[in-house]
Design a protein around this motif. Structure first.
Motif, PDB file in Angstrom:
ATOM      1  N   VAL A  41       0.841  -1.199   0.000  1.00  0.00           N
ATOM      2  CA  VAL A  41       0.000   0.000   0.000  1.00  0.00           C
ATOM      3  C   VAL A  41       0.875   1.248   0.000  1.00  0.00           C
ATOM      4  O   VAL A  41       1.913   1.311   0.665  1.00  0.00           O
ATOM      5  N   THR A  42       0.462   2.271  -0.765  1.00  0.00           N
ATOM      6  CA  THR A  42       1.150   3.558  -0.800  1.00  0.00           C
ATOM      7  C   THR A  42       0.187   4.665  -0.382  1.00  0.00           C
ATOM      8  O   THR A  42      -0.987   4.412  -0.087  1.00  0.00           O
ATOM      9  N   GLY A  43       0.680   5.902  -0.423  1.00  0.00           N
ATOM     10  CA  GLY A  43      -0.152   7.057  -0.081  1.00  0.00           C
ATOM     11  C   GLY A  43      -1.171   7.416  -1.131  1.00  0.00           C
ATOM     12  O   GLY A  43      -2.017   8.297  -0.907  1.00  0.00           O
ATOM     13  N   ARG A  44      -1.140   6.740  -2.297  1.00  0.00           N
ATOM     14  CA  ARG A  44      -2.109   7.009  -3.352  1.00  0.00           C
ATOM     15  C   ARG A  44      -2.734   5.737  -3.926  1.00  0.00           C
ATOM     16  O   ARG A  44      -3.647   5.819  -4.750  1.00  0.00           O
ATOM     17  N   GLY A  45      -2.250   4.576  -3.525  1.00  0.00           N
ATOM     18  CA  GLY A  45      -2.781   3.341  -4.096  1.00  0.00           C
ATOM     19  C   GLY A  45      -1.968   2.149  -3.674  1.00  0.00           C
ATOM     20  O   GLY A  45      -1.726   1.936  -2.485  1.00  0.00           O
ATOM     21  N   TYR A 142     -11.965   1.175  -1.733  1.00  0.00           N
ATOM     22  CA  TYR A 142     -11.197  -0.070  -1.592  1.00  0.00           C
ATOM     23  C   TYR A 142      -9.778   0.229  -1.095  1.00  0.00           C
ATOM     24  O   TYR A 142      -9.281  -0.410  -0.158  1.00  0.00           O
ATOM     25  N   TRP A 143      -9.122   1.221  -1.696  1.00  0.00           N
ATOM     26  CA  TRP A 143      -7.762   1.576  -1.287  1.00  0.00           C
ATOM     27  C   TRP A 143      -7.744   2.143   0.132  1.00  0.00           C
ATOM     28  O   TRP A 143      -6.844   1.835   0.931  1.00  0.00           O
ATOM     29  N   VAL A 167       3.358  -7.000   5.682  1.00  0.00           N
ATOM     30  CA  VAL A 167       1.930  -6.790   5.454  1.00  0.00           C
ATOM     31  C   VAL A 167       1.785  -6.509   3.965  1.00  0.00           C
ATOM     32  O   VAL A 167       2.308  -5.520   3.457  1.00  0.00           O
ATOM     33  N   HIS A 168       1.122  -7.405   3.236  1.00  0.00           N
ATOM     34  CA  HIS A 168       1.088  -7.258   1.779  1.00  0.00           C
ATOM     35  C   HIS A 168      -0.240  -7.725   1.193  1.00  0.00           C
ATOM     36  O   HIS A 168      -0.970  -8.505   1.793  1.00  0.00           O
TER      37      HIS A 168
END
Length: 304
Positions: A41-45, A142-143, A167-168
């Motif tokens: 997970v990132t800050g945009r997706g 969802y994100w 965590v993936h």
């Protein structure tokens, strides 16, 4: 996130992610238990993280941006190509992804360019014009849910000092997970190669999925593999959590809506994971106290 409200988007997005996930599988160094292939997970997706081998390809990443709703392919030298996620079928997404890679000088051979373990596993991505729904609001939600669950799983992961996975987010089962390992080797004479590598050691796994045909609502879950005798008789927290039969084994399940109804949803999910861990660890005779890592600290002096 009622599954019925975004099922078509989920089914399309799941296949988008399998395409990119298979590129990651082909272009990354293999890690134990397939840890090289999931998204983070990132800050945009979500992202593949940097990949590329010493075979003439540049180092590159592929990111799903669920804020601007684009797929972004970028290389280490700052070159980038992107295209909208909206208005795409699986077939057009597949073509656009390969074209973006090609424009950046990346050549990746997807070994099996069709879905893995989905109902249309026999249909190549390039021919799938059936799945073509992308609702930006649903994708963004969802994100956001993924991001919140990831934060809770990271907090839970801090309490264990043994071998653990990151965590993936798996593109196979479309869940986000974290796994603890005891180190004991497991023999699986009848298992397929994917399963053999995933469960070559005794594990207790924790995660969240968005629902599917077998369990049609989002839920937090945990399981112990191989499952020790009597596991489903162990208590779970909070009171709304329960054991659900899954073939010859059981899942500990806390429905997403039940967690949201708690006074402190985050604390409820942490209590659920902890109760499921202790149930599996007790039954499988793990050394719970030795493996504990309160507050993410292993040193006894620092803890005091």
């Amino acid at each position: 996130m009622p599954l019925t409200e975004w099922r078509d988007t989920k089914e399309t997005l799941h296949r988008f992610e399998q395409i990119v996930g298979k590129i990651r599988l082909a272009a990354s160094a293999r890690r134990n238990h397939w840890w090289n292939v999931p998204f983070h997970v990132t800050g945009r997706g979500i992202t593949t993280r940097p990949m590329g081998r010493l075979d003439g390809n540049p180092i590159f990443t592929i990111d799903f941006d669920f804020v601007d709703h684009r797929l972004v392919v970028a290389t280490l030298d700052g070159e980038e190509r992107s295209f909208p996620l909206t208005g795409q079928s699986v077939a057009s997404f597949y073509d656009a992804t390969l074209a973006a890679l090609g424009a950046l000088g990346v050549r990746v051979d997807i070994a099996v360019p069709r879905p893995f373990d989905l109902p249309d596993t026999g249909r190549p991505f390039a021919r799938d014009t059936e799945h073509a729904t992308y609702d930006p609001e649903a994708a963004n939600r969802y994100w956001r849910v993924l991001s919140q669950v990831a934060s809770v799983l990271e907090e839970f992961a801090a309490g264990y000092s043994g071998k653990t996975s990151p965590v993936h987010h798996f593109w196979h089962t479309f869940d986000i997970a974290h796994t603890r390992f005891s180190g004991r080797r497991i023999d699986q004479p009848q298992a397929d190669p994917v399963t053999r590598e995933a469960y070559s050691r005794e594990v207790i796994s924790f995660g969240f999925w968005f629902g599917d045909d077998t369990f049609a609502e989002p839920a937090f879950y945990s399981y112990t593999a191989p499952e020790p005798a009597g596991l489903a008789g162990e208590p779970l927290s909070p009171a709304s959590a329960r054991w659900v039969a899954r073939g010859d084994s059981h899942l500990a399940v806390l429905r997403y809506d039940a967690a949201r109804a708690e006074t402190d949803p985050g604390a409820a999910v942490l209590a659920f994971y902890e109760s499921a861990y202790r149930a599996g660890a007790r039954r499988a005779e793990w050394d719970i106290e030795t493996l504990a890592c309160p507050g993410g600290i292993t040193d006894a002096v620092l803890r005091t």
